[in-house]
Design a protein around this motif. Structure first.
Motif, PDB file in Angstrom:
ATOM      1  N   TYR A  52       0.836  -1.203   0.000  1.00  0.00           N
ATOM      2  CA  TYR A  52       0.000   0.000   0.000  1.00  0.00           C
ATOM      3  C   TYR A  52       0.872   1.253   0.000  1.00  0.00           C
ATOM      4  CZ  TYR A  52      -2.941   3.801   1.462  1.00  0.00           C
ATOM      5  OH  TYR A  52      -3.565   5.016   1.523  1.00  0.00           O
ATOM      6  N   LEU A  53       1.809   1.338   0.921  1.00  0.00           N
ATOM      7  CA  LEU A  53       2.636   2.543   1.044  1.00  0.00           C
ATOM      8  C   LEU A  53       3.441   2.808  -0.228  1.00  0.00           C
ATOM      9  CD1 LEU A  53       3.866   2.149   4.737  1.00  0.00           C
ATOM     10  CD2 LEU A  53       2.219   3.841   3.852  1.00  0.00           C
ATOM     11  N   ASP A  54       4.014   1.753  -0.814  1.00  0.00           N
ATOM     12  CA  ASP A  54       4.802   1.914  -2.033  1.00  0.00           C
ATOM     13  C   ASP A  54       3.915   2.334  -3.204  1.00  0.00           C
ATOM     14  OD1 ASP A  54       7.310   1.735  -3.540  1.00  0.00           O
ATOM     15  OD2 ASP A  54       6.369   0.007  -4.504  1.00  0.00           O
ATOM     16  N   GLY A  55       2.785   1.666  -3.376  1.00  0.00           N
ATOM     17  CA  GLY A  55       1.880   2.011  -4.473  1.00  0.00           C
ATOM     18  C   GLY A  55       1.323   3.416  -4.341  1.00  0.00           C
ATOM     19  N   TYR A  56       0.963   3.787  -3.117  1.00  0.00           N
ATOM     20  CA  TYR A  56       0.435   5.123  -2.861  1.00  0.00           C
ATOM     21  C   TYR A  56       1.497   6.176  -3.202  1.00  0.00           C
ATOM     22  CZ  TYR A  56      -1.877   8.943  -0.318  1.00  0.00           C
ATOM     23  OH  TYR A  56      -2.475  10.133   0.023  1.00  0.00           O
ATOM     24  N   ARG A  57       2.710   5.970  -2.740  1.00  0.00           N
ATOM     25  CA  ARG A  57       3.798   6.909  -3.020  1.00  0.00           C
ATOM     26  C   ARG A  57       4.050   7.022  -4.522  1.00  0.00           C
ATOM     27  NH1 ARG A  57       8.716   6.132  -4.464  1.00  0.00           N
ATOM     28  NH2 ARG A  57       8.684   3.906  -3.993  1.00  0.00           N
ATOM     29  N   ARG A  58       4.069   5.888  -5.199  1.00  0.00           N
ATOM     30  CA  ARG A  58       4.330   5.901  -6.639  1.00  0.00           C
ATOM     31  C   ARG A  58       3.219   6.608  -7.415  1.00  0.00           C
ATOM     32  NH1 ARG A  58       8.393   2.370  -8.559  1.00  0.00           N
ATOM     33  NH2 ARG A  58       9.413   1.269  -6.853  1.00  0.00           N
ATOM     34  N   PHE A  59       1.967   6.378  -7.012  1.00  0.00           N
ATOM     35  CA  PHE A  59       0.864   7.069  -7.684  1.00  0.00           C
ATOM     36  C   PHE A  59       0.981   8.573  -7.452  1.00  0.00           C
ATOM     37  CE2 PHE A  59      -3.429   8.899  -7.763  1.00  0.00           C
ATOM     38  CZ  PHE A  59      -3.783   8.584  -9.061  1.00  0.00           C
ATOM     39  N   ARG A  60       1.247   8.971  -6.214  1.00  0.00           N
ATOM     40  CA  ARG A  60       1.345  10.397  -5.895  1.00  0.00           C
ATOM     41  C   ARG A  60       2.488  11.066  -6.660  1.00  0.00           C
ATOM     42  NH1 ARG A  60      -3.128  12.778  -3.837  1.00  0.00           N
ATOM     43  NH2 ARG A  60      -3.704  11.963  -1.798  1.00  0.00           N
ATOM     44  N   GLU A 151      -2.392   7.631 -22.599  1.00  0.00           N
ATOM     45  CA  GLU A 151      -2.516   6.171 -22.547  1.00  0.00           C
ATOM     46  C   GLU A 151      -1.839   5.589 -21.298  1.00  0.00           C
ATOM     47  OE1 GLU A 151      -3.942   2.623 -24.584  1.00  0.00           O
ATOM     48  OE2 GLU A 151      -4.263   4.714 -25.064  1.00  0.00           O
ATOM     49  N   PRO A 152      -0.605   6.015 -20.952  1.00  0.00           N
ATOM     50  CA  PRO A 152      -0.003   5.485 -19.725  1.00  0.00           C
ATOM     51  C   PRO A 152      -0.810   5.812 -18.465  1.00  0.00           C
ATOM     52  CG  PRO A 152       1.697   6.458 -21.112  1.00  0.00           C
ATOM     53  CD  PRO A 152       0.364   6.816 -21.718  1.00  0.00           C
ATOM     54  N   GLN A 153      -1.567   6.908 -18.489  1.00  0.00           N
ATOM     55  CA  GLN A 153      -2.361   7.251 -17.311  1.00  0.00           C
ATOM     56  C   GLN A 153      -3.511   6.268 -17.075  1.00  0.00           C
ATOM     57  OE1 GLN A 153      -2.774  11.543 -18.182  1.00  0.00           O
ATOM     58  NE2 GLN A 153      -1.898  11.870 -16.138  1.00  0.00           N
ATOM     59  N   ILE A 154      -3.865   5.493 -18.087  1.00  0.00           N
ATOM     60  CA  ILE A 154      -4.831   4.408 -17.869  1.00  0.00           C
ATOM     61  C   ILE A 154      -4.263   3.458 -16.812  1.00  0.00           C
ATOM     62  CG2 ILE A 154      -5.931   2.380 -18.911  1.00  0.00           C
ATOM     63  CD1 ILE A 154      -6.010   4.006 -21.563  1.00  0.00           C
ATOM     64  N   LEU A 155      -2.980   3.125 -16.967  1.00  0.00           N
ATOM     65  CA  LEU A 155      -2.341   2.219 -16.018  1.00  0.00           C
ATOM     66  C   LEU A 155      -2.168   2.865 -14.648  1.00  0.00           C
ATOM     67  CD1 LEU A 155       0.279   0.493 -18.319  1.00  0.00           C
ATOM     68  CD2 LEU A 155      -1.963  -0.348 -17.590  1.00  0.00           C
ATOM     69  N   GLU A 156      -2.005   4.181 -14.607  1.00  0.00           N
ATOM     70  CA  GLU A 156      -1.912   4.879 -13.332  1.00  0.00           C
ATOM     71  C   GLU A 156      -3.237   4.806 -12.575  1.00  0.00           C
ATOM     72  OE1 GLU A 156       0.862   5.768 -12.009  1.00  0.00           O
ATOM     73  OE2 GLU A 156       2.095   5.545 -13.798  1.00  0.00           O
ATOM     74  N   VAL A 157      -4.349   4.849 -13.302  1.00  0.00           N
ATOM     75  CA  VAL A 157      -5.654   4.671 -12.655  1.00  0.00           C
ATOM     76  C   VAL A 157      -5.762   3.239 -12.131  1.00  0.00           C
ATOM     77  CG1 VAL A 157      -8.175   4.735 -12.937  1.00  0.00           C
ATOM     78  CG2 VAL A 157      -6.757   6.497 -14.016  1.00  0.00           C
ATOM     79  N   VAL A 158      -5.242   2.275 -12.886  1.00  0.00           N
ATOM     80  CA  VAL A 158      -5.219   0.886 -12.404  1.00  0.00           C
ATOM     81  C   VAL A 158      -4.422   0.804 -11.101  1.00  0.00           C
ATOM     82  CG1 VAL A 158      -4.424  -1.464 -12.907  1.00  0.00           C
ATOM     83  CG2 VAL A 158      -5.564  -0.126 -14.690  1.00  0.00           C
ATOM     84  N   LEU A 159      -3.279   1.476 -11.041  1.00  0.00           N
ATOM     85  CA  LEU A 159      -2.481   1.499  -9.809  1.00  0.00           C
ATOM     86  C   LEU A 159      -3.299   2.091  -8.661  1.00  0.00           C
ATOM     87  CD1 LEU A 159       0.093   1.274  -8.106  1.00  0.00           C
ATOM     88  CD2 LEU A 159       0.854   3.442  -9.127  1.00  0.00           C
ATOM     89  N   ALA A 160      -3.980   3.192  -8.898  1.00  0.00           N
ATOM     90  CA  ALA A 160      -4.800   3.810  -7.847  1.00  0.00           C
ATOM     91  C   ALA A 160      -5.903   2.867  -7.386  1.00  0.00           C
ATOM     92  CB  ALA A 160      -5.388   5.124  -8.348  1.00  0.00           C
ATOM     93  N   THR A 165      -8.126  -0.364  -3.333  1.00  0.00           N
ATOM     94  CA  THR A 165      -8.748  -1.646  -2.982  1.00  0.00           C
ATOM     95  C   THR A 165      -8.103  -2.187  -1.713  1.00  0.00           C
ATOM     96  OG1 THR A 165      -9.326  -2.107  -5.282  1.00  0.00           O
ATOM     97  CG2 THR A 165      -9.246  -3.994  -3.777  1.00  0.00           C
ATOM     98  N   LEU A 166      -6.783  -2.090  -1.623  1.00  0.00           N
ATOM     99  CA  LEU A 166      -6.098  -2.533  -0.404  1.00  0.00           C
ATOM    100  C   LEU A 166      -6.632  -1.784   0.815  1.00  0.00           C
ATOM    101  CD1 LEU A 166      -2.391  -2.669  -1.681  1.00  0.00           C
ATOM    102  CD2 LEU A 166      -3.901  -4.621  -1.250  1.00  0.00           C
ATOM    103  N   SER A 167      -6.725  -0.476   0.710  1.00  0.00           N
ATOM    104  CA  SER A 167      -7.160   0.302   1.872  1.00  0.00           C
ATOM    105  C   SER A 167      -8.659   0.190   2.110  1.00  0.00           C
ATOM    106  CB  SER A 167      -6.742   1.766   1.731  1.00  0.00           C
ATOM    107  OG  SER A 167      -7.335   2.376   0.608  1.00  0.00           O
ATOM    108  N   ASN A 168      -9.472   0.287   1.061  1.00  0.00           N
ATOM    109  CA  ASN A 168     -10.923   0.212   1.245  1.00  0.00           C
ATOM    110  C   ASN A 168     -11.339  -1.119   1.848  1.00  0.00           C
ATOM    111  OD1 ASN A 168     -11.923   1.945  -1.875  1.00  0.00           O
ATOM    112  ND2 ASN A 168     -11.036   2.754  -0.009  1.00  0.00           N
TER     113      ASN A 168
END
Length: 193
Positions: A52-60, A151-160, A165-168
């Motif tokens: 969660y922490l790594d994915g959140y940081r990377r998305f931000r 197009e790459p931002q599609i994958l960024e939404v997938v990351l979010a 999902t992990l947090s919710n």
């Protein structure tokens, strides 16, 4: 609706957590000044908390979305998943840090159309990825791209979506109480789920 399961696992403190989780919680305490209750729940699975922490940081830091756009994505996901904790937390972050317009957050919280066309397209695309389990239509992608997203931002939404999902879901399993810091932004999920 049937009675939801609530785990009997504890919210872990830095002192109670495993060494790996304690290190993550301590780092969070140093960065934020406190440990959010959600992190204390996630600490029961160090891999969950670290992911969660790594994915959140990377998305931000790497999504290419503005801070306000990031909140639109996080709030839309949390709204669809009916996560009261994350709706409160991201409303607070949106207001105080990401400078997300209040009328945009109110629209998401109330499940109403967002007045800003670009942010409305972002929220609609985020919802379409959730609703289709990652299988948006060509028209949905074209609307997202036409709004100015890549197009790459599609994958960024997938990351979010993965991060939220992990947090919710963790918050659902723990019935995580909203931290005092976020209390002014409390939100109650509709009872139709």
């Amino acid at each position: 609706m049937t009675e939801p399961y609530i785990t009997d696992l504890a919210f872990l403190s830095i002192q109670d957590a495993s060494p790996e989780a304690a290190e993550l919680l301590e780092r969070t305490r140093k960065n934020l000044g406190s440990v959010p209750t959600m992190y204390a729940a996630m600490a029961n699975s160090p891999g969950l908390l670290a992911t969660y922490l790594d994915g959140y940081r990377r998305f931000r830091s790497g999504s290419g979305f503005t801070p306000a756009e990031q909140e639109v994505v996080f709030l839309t996901i949390s709204r669809v998943n009916s996560c009261e904790y994350c709706m409160a937390a991201h409303s607070h972050i949106g207001e105080h840090f990401s400078k997300t317009p209040s009328h945009v957050m109110a629209a998401i919280r109330d499940d109403e159309p967002i007045p800003d066309p670009k942010l409305r397209a972002l929220a609609a695309f985020t919802r379409s990825l959730l609703d289709t389990a990652g299988r948006p239509s060509v028209a949905e992608v074209e609307a997202f791209r036409s709004a100015g997203y890549s197009e790459p931002q599609i994958l960024e939404v997938v990351l979010a979506i993965a991060v939220k999902t992990l947090s919710n879901w963790t918050n659902h399993l723990f019935a995580t109480p909203v931290d005092d810091t976020f209390a002014a932004s409390a939100w109650v999920a509709p009872q139709d789920r």
